[in-house]
Design an enzyme around this catalytic site. Structure first.
Site, PDB file in Angstrom:
ATOM      1  N   GLU A  17      75.313   0.321  29.040  1.00 52.17           N
ATOM      2  CA  GLU A  17      75.939  -0.254  30.455  1.00 52.17           C
ATOM      3  C   GLU A  17      77.130   0.755  31.243  1.00 52.17           C
ATOM      4  OE1 GLU A  17      75.013  -1.585  27.301  1.00 52.17           O
ATOM      5  OE2 GLU A  17      73.709  -3.246  28.140  1.00 52.17           O
ATOM      6  N   ILE A 435      73.045  34.580  23.821  1.00 54.02           N
ATOM      7  CA  ILE A 435      72.876  33.540  22.550  1.00 54.02           C
ATOM      8  C   ILE A 435      71.388  32.877  22.465  1.00 54.02           C
ATOM      9  CG2 ILE A 435      74.298  31.542  21.923  1.00 54.02           C
ATOM     10  CD1 ILE A 435      75.638  34.730  21.833  1.00 54.02           C
ATOM     11  N   ARG A 519      79.630  10.556  28.353  1.00 54.69           N
ATOM     12  CA  ARG A 519      79.111  11.384  27.143  1.00 54.69           C
ATOM     13  C   ARG A 519      78.550  10.749  26.057  1.00 54.69           C
ATOM     14  NH1 ARG A 519      77.554  16.541  27.945  1.00 54.69           N
ATOM     15  NH2 ARG A 519      77.696  16.799  30.242  1.00 54.69           N
ATOM     16  N   TRP A 565      76.246  17.238  12.866  1.00 59.06           N
ATOM     17  CA  TRP A 565      76.124  16.473  13.915  1.00 59.06           C
ATOM     18  C   TRP A 565      75.429  15.470  13.561  1.00 59.06           C
ATOM     19  CZ3 TRP A 565      75.779  21.811  17.768  1.00 59.06           C
ATOM     20  CH2 TRP A 565      76.979  21.892  18.156  1.00 59.06           C
ATOM     21  N   HIS A 698      80.248  28.139  31.059  1.00 58.40           N
ATOM     22  CA  HIS A 698      80.667  26.952  31.463  1.00 58.40           C
ATOM     23  C   HIS A 698      80.619  26.812  33.272  1.00 58.40           C
ATOM     24  CE1 HIS A 698      79.891  25.604  27.517  1.00 58.40           C
ATOM     25  NE2 HIS A 698      81.279  26.319  26.915  1.00 58.40           N
TER      26      HIS A 698
END
Ligand code: GLN
Ligand code: ZN
Length: 756
Positions: A17, A435, A519, A565, A698
């Site tokens: 939320e 890459i 994020r 990860w 980026h």
């Protein structure tokens, strides 16, 4: 009576939320009032959900990051946002992300730097210090939250980042020493504590996780100074450390004049006995007995066995808690309706972990028989996990036992291999490549979603993905790149894609964990021995190669990155799990080679992230991690070229291990460092080929040919040019095709110019 409390609760919300409310606000689609209402609702809900605890945390909620909250709390706000005269929260967002909701065009300021919170995947905004930094108290936010907690009818304990940890986390922007700021910072904490005392606060949790790191004498002294000053306060201080053992800092920590300590009894159990001895009659010891860093059920029987004698000796001086804030685990398992029921029964998310805490406390306080059914359930779950053939696969165990040092070693040294590879690949000097990923367009993501929902069948999905691959190959040929890739259209995520195809993995639907700001990541859950039932990438790669005469790189994620990860098992060492992943990737590498792939890239984006907090433990980690990479990579013939890729990373202190990986080519992110990162490779005489990134993926800006040549010349000043490749910094999946094409055109043109 042992008391229960919590160090911090996930703030993002069971359905994320907070994320959605923040992003709506940033897009200008909702008001500040809407946002603060959502936040207040979440806090209330979270307190309510923690209601069984004796004490709940307050002030652990954050709109973005609790370290940035601390900067605002102590009035350490960068000058560059001082001109903005609107509300504090907008200024807070400017520091967090460079702008707030109403900022347009030139109103942007540069965002604060972000870095990892200890050894977690949570990122905080780095406090900025100069010799001129001053501090002042801005406690409204915290005091409001305490007031809310009162209204919610819970017993709240404010949570603060301790002054020494706060300084430790920050960065000097000039030549000053941040430790010199301690004397200016302490009065602010003192005033804050008296304010809290006025509000009737009894206990304050003050987090000093620096206590589990290697501290120089100056930092040790700082802790002494700080807590001597804070001991004057009229509130009781619970000094919390977590993420490891205090070890050589233990004596110091015990000597600090506080009213209690919280220890991480999972990773720092070695500290506990000594605290039990040293504890004064009026001091408390909080033991973090529920793992706040993983998703597994606690073995309650075993924990009770260990806790009962401690409880006997400490009585009501014993508190129980999770090992650290629950910020690092998903919120609630009950929302997982699609999870494999057998595996689900082994798991505990934040809610379930607090339930476990309650059961433990009741067993200690009123006898195990009062919670017998709960203990029985727990025992069944633990035993089922211990015995499940889905966790323990004899075939995998045998393969693991058969690992020899040869498995990770190429036949010939690099100098000889590269000659064989040159003969077969016939590449120009300064070979160009990318890459791996090309833009993940809306169309690609929608197709994947449709496939997941069952709206399209496998054949249709495959067909559409093949078209995307063909498109990427066509574009690369037109650009004149030397080594092509298939573009990774079929991959949702570089770890999840492989996890989904390996036995031993499950995926949650809502298992989100905050990474930074709004994020979140949803780490896959590695629960059992890892086996690769069938090839994972060979068909796609073969198809892509069939479309071109140029060599096309097979693209894999390395074992260390998959491990770092994921949520991984706690019933065997990480090194062992990593080797299992390595064996699975090795099979894939060998299958790719058999299918005719001449170049295989194995990404290790997260290699550095796995470094332990203590430097003294680095080498051990690097040894097993690098070895796992080598097992995965080095089962090929010398003609096959192995590439690896690492995202932005310091290399100075790990360069020997990087060299030890012995990848024929390493591509790294360097463009923003102006090639300075290559110094580490230069000084070490790193022997193999290197592709230093020449284009910052980026940024939406197109690098010019001249810029790229300038960077490559800087690279060539450090690395012999016959060993240099030309490539972007990282994958291109987040960019648009119309950004990628001109950038790569310039890159290819730059390489051609360099050859002349
Ligand atoms: N091959 C991956 C890609 O190009 C690598 C991503 C990464 O390094 N994070 O997207
Ligand atoms: Zn990268």
């Amino acid at each position: 009576m042992a008391k229960t409390h919590n160090l911090g609760f996930p703030r993002i919300g069971a359905q994320r939320e907070l994320k959605f409310a923040l992003e709506r606000y940033w897009r200008g689609e909702s008001s500040l009032q809407d946002l603060t209402n959502t936040a207040a609702d979440l806090r209330r809900t979270h307190w309510h959900q923690q209601g069984k605890l004796d004490t709940v945390p307050a002030g652990d909620f954050s709109f973005y990051d609790h370290v940035l909250d601390t900067s605002f709390l102590v009035g350490n706000v960068p000058d560059r946002v001082a001109d903005h005269q609107d509300n504090t929260l907008d200024n807070y967002f400017r520091v967090a992300r460079g702008r707030s909701a109403n900022d347009t065009g030139c109103q942007c300021v540069h965002a604060g730097e972000m870095t990892k919170w200890f050894d977690t995947n949570y990122h905080y905004i780095v406090p900025e210090f100069t010799a001129q930094t001053t501090f002042s108290l801005h406690a409204e936010n915290l005091l409001n939250q305490l007031e809310e907690a009162k209204q919610a009818g819970v017993q709240a304990k404010p949570v603060l980042v301790g002054p020494v940890t706060y300084l430790w986390l920050g960065k000097e922007k000039d030549a000053s020493n941040k430790l010199d700021l301690l004397d200016k910072l302490l009065p602010v904490y003192q005033t804050l504590l008296s304010k809290l005392a006025e509000k009737g606060v009894d206990w304050v949790q003050i987090d000093e996780p620096v206590l589990v790191t290697e501290l120089t004498p100056e930092w040790q002294t700082a802790l002494q100074t700080a807590y001597k000053a804070l001991s004057q306060a009229q509130v009781k201080l619970l000094l919390a450390s977590y993420f490891g053992e205090q070890a050589e800092n233990r004596q110091l920590a015990q000597s600090l004049p506080v009213d209690g300590w919280h220890l991480d009894a999972i990773r720092g159990r070695g500290d506990v006995a000594s605290y039990q001895e040293a504890l004064g009659d009026h001091q408390v010891l909080s033991l973090g007995v529920i793992n706040g860093r993983n998703v597994w059920k606690t073995n309650l029987d075993a924990t009770l066995e260990w806790l009962e004698p401690i409880h006997q000796s400490l009585g009501n001086r014993l508190w129980l808690a999770p090992s650290c804030s629950l910020l690092h685990v998903p919120v609630d398992l009950t929302s997982e309706h699609k999870l494999d029921p057998e595996v689900k029964n082994w798991l505990a998310f934040a809610h379930q972990k607090l339930e476990e805490l309650d059961i433990l406390a009741r067993a200690l306080n009123h006898g195990r028989q009062t919670v017998q059914p709960a203990l029985d359930n727990n025992r069944e779950a633990i035993e089922s996990r211990q015995q499940s053939p889905r966790v323990h696969n004899p075939k995998v165990q045998a393969a693991l036992a058969a690992i020899t040092p040869q498995l990770g070693t190429r036949q010939r040294p690099f100098a000889e291999r590269i000659r064989l590879q040159h003969e077969q690949l016939n590449l120009p000097r300064f070979p160009t490549t990318t890459i791996g990923s090309f833009p993940q367009t809306r169309a690609i993501r929608q197709t994947r979603l449709q496939y997941k929902k069952g709206d399209i069948d496998a054949a249709t999905y495959q067909d559409i993905m093949r078209k995307e691959i063909a498109h990427a190959v066509e574009k690369q040929e037109a650009l004149g790149l030397d080594v092509l890739v298939h573009g990774e259209a079929e991959r949702n995520d570089m770890v999840e894609y492989f996890g989904e195809q390996l036995d031993g993995y499950v995926f949650s639907q809502f298992g989100w964990v905050q990474s930074y700001g709004s994020r979140c990541v949803k780490p896959p859950i590695l629960f059992g021995d890892i086996e690769r039932p069938k090839a994972m990438t060979v068909e796609w790669t073969q198809y892509a190669q069939s479309l071109t005469d140029k060599p096309l790189k097979g693209m894999l994620t390395g074992p260390v990155t998959i491990l770092n990860w994921s949520f991984v098992r706690d019933d065997q060492p990480r090194a062992q799990t990593c080797n299992q992943l390595a064996l699975a990737i090795r099979q894939e590498v060998q299958d790719l080679e058999k299918a005719g792939t001449k170049i295989i890239q194995i990404d290790e984006a997260a290699l550095r992230e796995g470094l332990p907090l203590r430097r003294s433990e680095w080498q051990h980690y690097l040894d097993w991690a690098i070895n796992a990479f080598k097992i995965a990579a080095n089962g090929v013939s010398d003609e096959t070229q192995i590439h690896t890729h690492m995202c932005y990373s310091e290399f100075n202190d790990i360069i020997a291990s990087i060299a030890d990986m012995d990848a024929d080519v390493i591509t790294i992110e360097t463009s923003r460092s102006d090639m300075e990162l290559l110094d580490a490779f230069d000084h070490f005489d790193y022997p193999n080929d290197i592709g230093p990134g020449v284009y910052d993926i980026h940024s939406p800006n197109t690098p010019s040919q001249a810029q790229i040549i300038g960077l490559m010349e800087k690279a060539a000043a450090r690395i012999p040019e016959e060993r240099l490749w030309v490539n972007p910094d990282c994958g291109l999946k987040t960019r648009q095709w119309d950004e990628v094409i001109p950038a790569l055109e310039n890159m290819v043109a730059a390489a051609k110019a360099l050859r002349e």
